[in-house]
Scaffold this motif. Structure first.
Motif, short mmCIF file in Angstrom:
data_model
loop_
_atom_site.label_atom_id
_atom_site.label_comp_id
_atom_site.label_asym_id
_atom_site.label_seq_id
_atom_site.Cartn_x
_atom_site.Cartn_y
_atom_site.Cartn_z
N ALA A 30 0.85 -1.21 0.00
CA ALA A 30 0.00 0.00 0.00
C ALA A 30 0.88 1.25 0.00
O ALA A 30 0.59 2.22 -0.73
CB ALA A 30 -0.90 -0.01 1.23
N ALA A 31 1.96 1.20 0.79
CA ALA A 31 2.86 2.36 0.86
C ALA A 31 3.53 2.58 -0.51
O ALA A 31 3.57 3.71 -1.02
CB ALA A 31 3.92 2.13 1.93
N ILE A 32 4.00 1.47 -1.10
CA ILE A 32 4.66 1.57 -2.41
C ILE A 32 3.69 2.19 -3.44
O ILE A 32 4.04 3.10 -4.18
CB ILE A 32 5.16 0.18 -2.89
N LYS A 33 2.46 1.69 -3.40
CA LYS A 33 1.45 2.17 -4.35
C LYS A 33 1.17 3.66 -4.12
O LYS A 33 1.18 4.46 -5.07
CB LYS A 33 0.17 1.36 -4.17
N ALA A 34 0.98 4.05 -2.88
CA ALA A 34 0.64 5.43 -2.54
C ALA A 34 1.75 6.39 -2.98
O ALA A 34 1.49 7.41 -3.63
CB ALA A 34 0.39 5.55 -1.05
N TYR A 35 3.00 6.01 -2.66
CA TYR A 35 4.13 6.89 -3.01
C TYR A 35 4.31 6.94 -4.53
O TYR A 35 4.58 8.00 -5.11
CB TYR A 35 5.41 6.45 -2.31
N SER A 36 4.18 5.78 -5.21
CA SER A 36 4.35 5.77 -6.67
C SER A 36 3.27 6.64 -7.32
O SER A 36 3.55 7.41 -8.24
CB SER A 36 4.25 4.36 -7.25
N GLU A 37 2.03 6.54 -6.83
CA GLU A 37 0.94 7.33 -7.38
C GLU A 37 1.22 8.84 -7.22
O GLU A 37 1.04 9.62 -8.15
CB GLU A 37 -0.38 6.97 -6.69
N SER A 38 1.72 9.19 -6.02
CA SER A 38 2.04 10.61 -5.76
C SER A 38 3.07 11.09 -6.76
O SER A 38 2.97 12.19 -7.31
CB SER A 38 2.61 10.80 -4.36
N ILE A 39 4.09 10.22 -7.01
CA ILE A 39 5.15 10.62 -7.94
C ILE A 39 4.56 10.82 -9.34
O ILE A 39 4.79 11.83 -9.99
CB ILE A 39 6.29 9.58 -7.96
N VAL A 40 3.76 9.81 -9.78
CA VAL A 40 3.18 9.88 -11.13
C VAL A 40 2.29 11.11 -11.26
O VAL A 40 2.39 11.86 -12.23
CB VAL A 40 2.39 8.59 -11.44
N LEU A 54 7.05 18.17 -7.73
CA LEU A 54 7.89 17.64 -6.64
C LEU A 54 9.33 18.12 -6.82
O LEU A 54 9.90 18.00 -7.90
CB LEU A 54 7.88 16.11 -6.64
N ASP A 55 9.88 18.66 -5.68
CA ASP A 55 11.30 19.04 -5.79
C ASP A 55 12.15 17.78 -5.66
O ASP A 55 11.66 16.70 -5.25
CB ASP A 55 11.67 20.08 -4.73
N GLU A 56 13.41 17.92 -5.96
CA GLU A 56 14.31 16.76 -6.04
C GLU A 56 14.42 16.02 -4.70
O GLU A 56 14.40 14.80 -4.65
CB GLU A 56 15.69 17.24 -6.49
N PHE A 79 10.65 10.12 -1.35
CA PHE A 79 9.60 9.19 -1.78
C PHE A 79 10.19 7.90 -2.33
O PHE A 79 9.77 6.80 -2.01
CB PHE A 79 8.71 9.85 -2.86
N MET A 80 11.23 8.09 -3.18
CA MET A 80 11.85 6.91 -3.81
C MET A 80 12.50 6.02 -2.75
O MET A 80 12.45 4.79 -2.84
CB MET A 80 12.92 7.34 -4.83
N LEU A 81 13.11 6.68 -1.73
CA LEU A 81 13.76 5.91 -0.65
C LEU A 81 12.74 5.08 0.12
O LEU A 81 12.98 3.92 0.47
CB LEU A 81 14.47 6.85 0.31
N THR A 82 11.59 5.73 0.38
CA THR A 82 10.53 5.02 1.10
C THR A 82 10.09 3.80 0.29
O THR A 82 9.94 2.69 0.83
CB THR A 82 9.32 5.95 1.34
N LEU A 132 11.82 2.20 -1.89
CA LEU A 132 12.91 1.21 -1.84
C LEU A 132 12.89 0.42 -0.53
O LEU A 132 12.99 -0.81 -0.52
CB LEU A 132 14.25 1.95 -2.00
N ASN A 133 12.73 1.17 0.59
CA ASN A 133 12.68 0.50 1.91
C ASN A 133 11.54 -0.49 2.00
O ASN A 133 11.70 -1.61 2.49
CB ASN A 133 12.48 1.54 3.02
N GLU A 134 10.38 -0.03 1.54
CA GLU A 134 9.20 -0.90 1.61
C GLU A 134 9.37 -2.12 0.71
O GLU A 134 8.96 -3.23 1.05
CB GLU A 134 7.92 -0.13 1.23
N ALA A 135 10.00 -1.90 -0.45
CA ALA A 135 10.25 -3.02 -1.36
C ALA A 135 11.23 -4.01 -0.71
O ALA A 135 11.05 -5.24 -0.81
CB ALA A 135 10.81 -2.51 -2.68
N ASP A 136 12.24 -3.46 -0.01
CA ASP A 136 13.19 -4.33 0.72
C ASP A 136 12.45 -5.16 1.76
O ASP A 136 12.69 -6.36 1.92
CB ASP A 136 14.23 -3.47 1.46
N HIS A 137 11.57 -4.47 2.47
CA HIS A 137 10.78 -5.14 3.51
C HIS A 137 9.97 -6.29 2.91
O HIS A 137 9.96 -7.41 3.44
CB HIS A 137 9.86 -4.11 4.18
N LEU A 138 9.33 -5.97 1.77
CA LEU A 138 8.55 -6.99 1.06
C LEU A 138 9.43 -8.16 0.68
O LEU A 138 9.06 -9.33 0.86
CB LEU A 138 7.95 -6.39 -0.21
#
Ligand code: ADP
Length: 488
Positions: A276-286, A292-294, A300-303, A305-311
């Protein structure tokens, strides 16, 4: 002088009588004996014997004339020895044998003798008394035999029941000595040995203090017994053993089944959260890429990545678990330095620990310890323990720490992973290594997990010839110990 001789003669006769009587052991012999005795006194023309049954009826073996039957009936009533004149001009000697007014036998004989002397009468009285005693004894003896047979039959019947019971049953006396047991108790004794008997004796002592009844469980080599202890009315103890291994196994399987169901729902939940976190952050980026500033984008990307690691960790753990279950996990042993591996783990966990307000320490020996194990798997084991040490830290404490210690002990190496977290109470120490087991408490309910981590860790340690155990005090902290053989 003459009367003295008479006395001696009478005593001699009585003593002969007693001697002869004492050798008789059935009614036929008694009847023969009576015949011999009477025939020494008078001439017997015909003779009849009548016995009595339980109802008091008199019976004879032979056909009897009415006249004799009447005489027998009279004898049964009067119980007296007498001579009776018959119509034929002859006489009948009537000799009833009775004891305490109870008629046992009647002897009647026809004779030409009309009268009998006093001396003969005295002798007949003695004969009647002694013979009646012998008949009564024989009757009592046969009754005892009958009763014994009934007792024996009952005992056999009881033994059959006791021996066909699935339970083991034994009676112990006041000094805890076994005085009776069925065949299954013996089987339990053989299978469970002296230790079980010692256990039983101890519990009987406890029963003495605690009351009338006690039920205890006894475990030996994965077998479970339920043992009942009871005090009997005669101050002995009854011990009943039942094998409850099957029930226990069923209970275990049911619990495992329930745990699996819980596990599935936990895993779905655990997967959904990072997803859910990955989806929410990816949607915000898209949706908001242009605004969004750099810096925010990097966050967002780090979050993500972390969540993907967790998964990934979660899925790896589940995959390892299923490989271990299916015995398809491969171990690739190599020589490597444990000091270096721990250094590596320390560095990779430092940030995570500090982000959780936990100080992480490492204590390594000067000597470089080389082991021949699967490096990736040892890393996985230690990372898992450190993950838990961080996860189960105690939020109420200001100074939180996790410490990894490496010790060399002769040909063995010991790794300690220690924390001052929430700790684990003693009752859970064994169980936390079981699959799906999670400690359910007010301190753990908010912490996510699947309950398979430590079961995988234990398997991975043991599959490589190592040992794992723990010491932990609730509220103080936990120390896991892992022991491996040193060597290349
Ligand atoms: P989980 O996914 O629940 O963390 P584990 O198998 O790793 O599963 O651990 C089993 C249980 O053991 C945990 O639920 C937790 O209650 C307890 N536990 C494990 N490590 C620690 C620790 N360092 N401190 C306190 N409790 C722990």
């Amino acid at each position: 002088m003459e009367s003295k001789n008479l006395v001696i003669e009478t005593y001699a006769k009585i003593s002969d009588l007693v001697m002869e009587l004492s050798s008789l052991n059935n009614l036929d012999q008694i009847e023969k004996f009576i015949h011999t005795m009477i025939s020494r006194l008078i001439i017997i023309e015909e003779e009849y014997f009548f016995t009595t049954d339980e109802k008091g009826n008199i019976n004879s073996k032979n056909e009897i004339s009415e006249e004799i039957k009447d005489l027998a009936a009279w004898a049964a009533k009067s119980l007296k020895i007498s001579m009776f004149p018959l119509d034929s001009g002859k006489s009948a000697l009537i000799l009833p044998f009775s004891k305490s007014q109870r008629l046992l036998l009647i002897y009647i004989c026809k004779t030409t003798v009309e009268e009998i002397s006093n001396e003969t009468m005295l002798f007949l009285n003695i004969l009647s008394f002694l013979t009646a005693t012998i008949i009564e004894n024989l009757q009592l003896y046969s009754e005892i035999l009958k009763t014994n047979k009934i007792v024996e039959k009952n005992r056999d019947f009881l033994n059959q029941i006791l021996n066909s019971m699935i339970s083991g049953l034994a009676v112990f006396d006041k000094s805890y000595k076994k005085i009776f047991f069925n065949s299954n108790f013996e089987k339990f004794e053989k299978a469970f040995g002296d230790e079980m008997l010692k256990f039983i004796k101890n519990e009987l002592i406890n029963l003495e203090i605690s009351g009338e009844k006690l039920t205890k469980e006894y475990e030996y080599k994965n077998h479970f017994l339920s043992i009942d202890f009871l005090k009997t009315n005669d101050e002995n103890y009854l011990v009943i053993i039942s094998d409850i291994t099957g029930t226990k196994e069923l209970e275990r399987l049911r619990k495992l089944d329930q745990m699996k169901t819980e596990f599935l729902s936990t895993v779905s939940h655990e997967l959904r959260t990072p997803l859910a976190a990955i989806k929410a952050y990816s949607e915000s980026i898209v949706d908001s890429l242009e605004i969004l500033d750099e810096e925010t984008l990097k966050d967002f990307m780090l979050t993500i990545l972390n969540e993907a690691d967790h998964l990934q960790n979660l899925l790896d753990e589940i995959l390892d678990f299923s490989r271990l279950e299916m015995k398809t996990l491969n171990i690739k042993k190599e020589n490597f330095s444990l000091n270096e591996l721990i250094e590596e783990i320390y560095i990779s966990n430092k940030n995570k620990a500090e982000a959780n307000g936990i100080k992480i320490y490492k204590v390594l020996p000067k000597e470089n310890i080389i082991v021949n194990l699967d490096r990736t798997r040892v890393k996985q084991i230690l990372s898992n323990l450190i993950d838990n040490a961080i996860k189960y830290s105690d939020k109420r404490k200001d100074m939180k720490f996790v410490k990894i210690t490496l010790k060399s002990e002769d040909d063995k190496v010991l790794i300690l992973v220690e924390d001052n977290g929430i700790g684990i109470s003693k009752e859970h120490h064994e169980k936390i290594f079981e699959k799906f087991y999670r400690v359910d408490s007010s301190l753990t309910y908010e912490i996510s997990g699947t309950g398979i981590g430590l079961s995988v860790v234990k398997e991975l340690v043991e599959i490589q010839g190592g040992k794992i155990w723990l010491k932990s005090v609730e509220g103080k902290g936990t120390r896991f110990y892992i022991e491996f053989k040193k060597g290349k």
